[in-house]
Design an enzyme around this catalytic site. Structure first.
Site, short mmCIF file in Angstrom:
data_model
loop_
_atom_site.label_atom_id
_atom_site.label_comp_id
_atom_site.label_asym_id
_atom_site.label_seq_id
_atom_site.Cartn_x
_atom_site.Cartn_y
_atom_site.Cartn_z
N ASP A 186 -39.30 71.90 25.58
CA ASP A 186 -38.35 72.41 24.00
C ASP A 186 -37.14 73.51 23.90
OD1 ASP A 186 -36.89 72.40 21.19
OD2 ASP A 186 -38.44 69.99 21.07
N HIS A 189 -35.94 75.44 16.78
CA HIS A 189 -35.76 73.50 17.41
C HIS A 189 -37.36 73.44 17.88
CE1 HIS A 189 -35.05 69.47 19.34
NE2 HIS A 189 -34.47 69.66 18.24
N SER A 238 -34.47 64.22 16.72
CA SER A 238 -35.48 64.74 17.52
C SER A 238 -36.40 65.12 16.88
CB SER A 238 -35.04 66.50 17.40
OG SER A 238 -33.98 66.47 18.71
#
Length: 702
Positions: free
Chosen positions: A238, A296, A473
């Site tokens: 990520d 994220h 996600s």
């Protein structure tokens, strides 16, 4: 030219990003014009709406109250936390990697009780017991148990009958079948113990609706009773990771795989620092408007395996698993497919030219990212390499509300593809769909997003905090966490078998598509065939007392217990024992299925009575086991006449009982210690009642 990567996680009320007023097509066109060659990725921004409103109102208590009343509850709560909790973000201590020792991993399968409904409910007790004993003899021959008591009558007038030993599941079925064959019997069944679902004590678990089946989520508590993902590693490919008290104790040495200084933001190429440098952008770089950093990867890592049961913050899907952060997305949340493919290979433990070996290969790889087009050979070969090393690859379906068959790596072979469900269990409106999607997991919505670890920085990393995002996600790490728990029970599970279990145990309003963590973990039989190793004092005790022939094989690796001790569990024919070790007592065995073992478990295991100082000893008339907790010594005794009770040998009553000749003097304890009007009492089978008060000390009556 490398295939560009686009990873999308919607934030705003519409399921397409509204940041900067551009769609994904506009963003890709901008990329082409600027010649950057890497695709844009939109992101969730936890406090973009509620957080900004709370920040603006924070200076006025009345204004803040009005804002919170009109803000969706999870957003309001977490946005407030984001502003109030930052100054005090001391790193909490790590929660236990092992299952909490006060709760059994599995409800016991053995039972010494049967429930029998006779047609003639008023029949004599002796005749009812005779039916049960005869059935047991017919079913088990020389191993037949005897009836010791009729415990009670149920509300429907069925009799609960106790036997003098526990029966395993096979024996239960045989005995019940014989009982039901008697014409006097309406029905019969084994009476079983149930265990409460373990719930962590983290402050914000109650806001994590996705983990709780009663709140439209899925059954993670049911899975946690069976496994926590101990000994497993989830690689999170990520944006990297930021320092956070609810992550740091779980984080293993990862790697930065971004090989492009235009994206890396740290001014160099691949290195050993997977810290998220921020994926923010100025106006015109990634979209028309400027964007703040999404953090994220930090959010995804917390959902997968955040520190759990430490009294603060959030709960991870796999509370016992470790996190391997691998940075593949940089500026503008962009990353090259060639870099990501190398990261998949490295995460699985395979060699990557020019990179050091991965000392902590992943048990499962999580990719909450996607890019348009077909899966090319570069990515497919990397995934195949991971799968050949028994490492499943879990990928997000994408958030464009289109067929995921046109999105990579969801359309790559050998992947487990995760779509997002909403609070009703139906497919979220933004989620990609289609035949390549294997399972839906909660991904949240704009109204009900998903809370996890975050960072307060708008560009570069700032203080650790918590925040809300939603998208496929967010659904993907829930599946990765479930797989980590499955692999704790059987590390040799193949990726294909894992996918089959995940899909075959799925349930929900769509029939067979919603992730069911408890069912998936339950469907994995603990391997017990050399999957775990034994060592040290625990291994020595296991071998010295008969090893696998006596106790079965280990079903977990040795793990930490309370106050510096260790424990490991073993199973033979469905019967579990736990070998405990402490520096004060050495290694000793607790037989979980016996009445003494159950007494130890119900008292809090080593946190209650302490560590076993002996094994369970069979003596004339009964059995006993001794435990030590610091200076306190407790002996738990059982006899058929007195039942199972504890004597505090280091206390006044227990000490006097010892001096009087133990069970040969006052007899077997018929109660635990209890208090009446400030007076501690305990009764014994030879007619002695011991009394103690601070003022008078100890005395006995008969």
């Amino acid at each position: 030219m490398n295939t560009p990567l686009s990873q999308r996680c919607p934030l705003h009320t519409s399921h397409r990003p509204t940041s900067g007023g551009s769609t994904s097509r506009t963003r890709r066109a901008t990329a082409s014009r600027t010649g950057e060659g890497s695709a844009r990725a939109t992101h969730d921004d936890a406090a973009a709406t509620a957080g900004a409103r709370v920040a603006a109102a924070a200076s006025s208590p009345s204004a803040l109250t009005r804002v919170l009343r009109h803000t969706v509850l999870p957003l309001a709560v977490t946005a407030a936390l984001a502003f109030s909790a930052q100054p005090a973000q001391a790193a909490p201590e790590s929660g236990p990697e092992a299952p909490a020792s006060t709760v059994p991993n599995d409800p016991p399968k053995e039972s010494n009780r049967v429930i029998v409904k006779f047609h003639d409910t008023a029949a004599a007790e002796a005749s009812k017991e005779k039916v049960v004993e005869q059935a047991a003899r017919d079913a088990l021959k020389a191993k037949a148990p005897e009836v010791t008591d009729r415990v009670k009558t149920t509300a429907t007038q069925a009799d609960v009958i106790e036997l003098d030993r526990e029966l395993d599941e096979t024996e239960q079925k045989k005995v019940v079948a014989e009982i039901e064959a008697d014409p006097a019997v309406e029905y019969a069944e084994a009476d079983r113990l149930a265990s409460s679902s373990w719930m962590p004590n983290d402050t914000y678990t109650k806001f994590q609706w996705t983990l709780l089946p009663s709140s439209s989520g899925v059954d993670f508590p049911g899975a946690w009773d069976l496994s926590r993902g101990n000994g497993q590693t989830i690689a999170v490919l990520d944006t990297g990771i930021t320092s956070h008290g609810d992550l740091n104790p779980k984080v293993l040495p990862g790697r930065d795989f971004i090989n492009d200084t235009a994206l890396s933001r740290d001014g160099n190429l691949r290195d050993a620092n997977p810290q998220d440098q921020g994926d923010w952008s100025a106006a015109g770089e990634c979209s028309t408007a400027a964007r703040t950093s999404s953090w994220h990867g930090t959010h995804v890592a917390g959902l997968a395996a955040g520190v759990t049961n430490n009294g603060v913050g959030i709960t991870g899907a796999a509370p016992g698993a470790k996190i391997l952060p691998v940075r593949v997305l940089g500026k503008c949340t962009n990353g090259w497919v060639s870099d990501i493919a190398d990261a998949v290979t490295w995460s699985s433990g395979a060699a990557v030219a020019g990179q050091p070996a991965n000392a902590n290969p992943a048990s499962v790889i999580n990719m909450s990212l996607n890019y348009p087009g077909e899966c090319g050979a570069t990515m497919q070969n990397a995934i195949n390499t991971a799968v050949s090393r028994n490492v499943p690859v879990v990928v997000a379906a994408g958030n464009s509300a289109v067929n995921a068959g046109g999105t990579a790596p969801a359309n790559c072979g050998n992947t487990i593809v995760v779509g997002a469900s909403d609070t009703t269990g139906h497919t979220a409106s933004y989620s990609n769909t289609g035949a390549v999607v294997d399972v839906l997991a909660p991904g949240g919505t704009a109204q009900n997003p998903m809370l996890s670890t975050m960072n307060a920085g708008t560009s570069t990393p700032g203080a650790a905090t918590y925040g809300n995002l939603y998208g496929t996600s967010m659904a993907t790490p829930l599946v990765s966490g479930t797989i980590a728990m499955m692999k704790q029970r059987n590390p040799s599970l193949s990726p294909a078998r894992i996918e089959q279990i995940i899909t075959s145990t799925a349930s929900g309003p769509l029939g067979s598509l919603n992730l069911n963590p408890a069912a998936a973990v339950r469907a994995v039989a603990p391997s017990g065939q050399g999957a775990y190793s034994t060592s040290g004092g625990i291994g020595a005790k296991w071998r010295a007392t008969g090893g696998a022939a006596t106790w079965g094989n280990p079903v977990m690796n040795e793990a930490a217990a309370a106050n510096g001790g260790r424990y490991q569990e073993f199973v033979k024919n469905g019967r579990k024992v736990t070998i405990y070790w402490s520096s004060a007592t050495g290694a000793n065995i607790v037989e979980n299925a016996t009445v003494i073992g159950k007494k130890f478990i119900s008292a809090g295991r080593e946190r209650g009575y302490g560590y076993p100082a002996t094994g369970e000893a069979r003596v004339r008339g009964g059995s006993y086991q001794v435990y030590r907790n610091g200076a306190a010594t407790t002996k738990v005794l059982w006899s058929s006449a007195s039942g199972t009770h504890a004597v505090k040998e280091s206390g006044a009553i227990g000490g006097a009982w010892k001096k009087a000749g133990l069970e040969r003097g006052w007899g077997w304890p018929t109660t635990d210690e209890y208090t009446v009007n400030g007076e501690v009492q305990q009764r014994f089978s030879n007619g002695v009642t011991a009394h103690w008060t601070h003022q008078r000390g100890l005395w006995t009556t008969r």
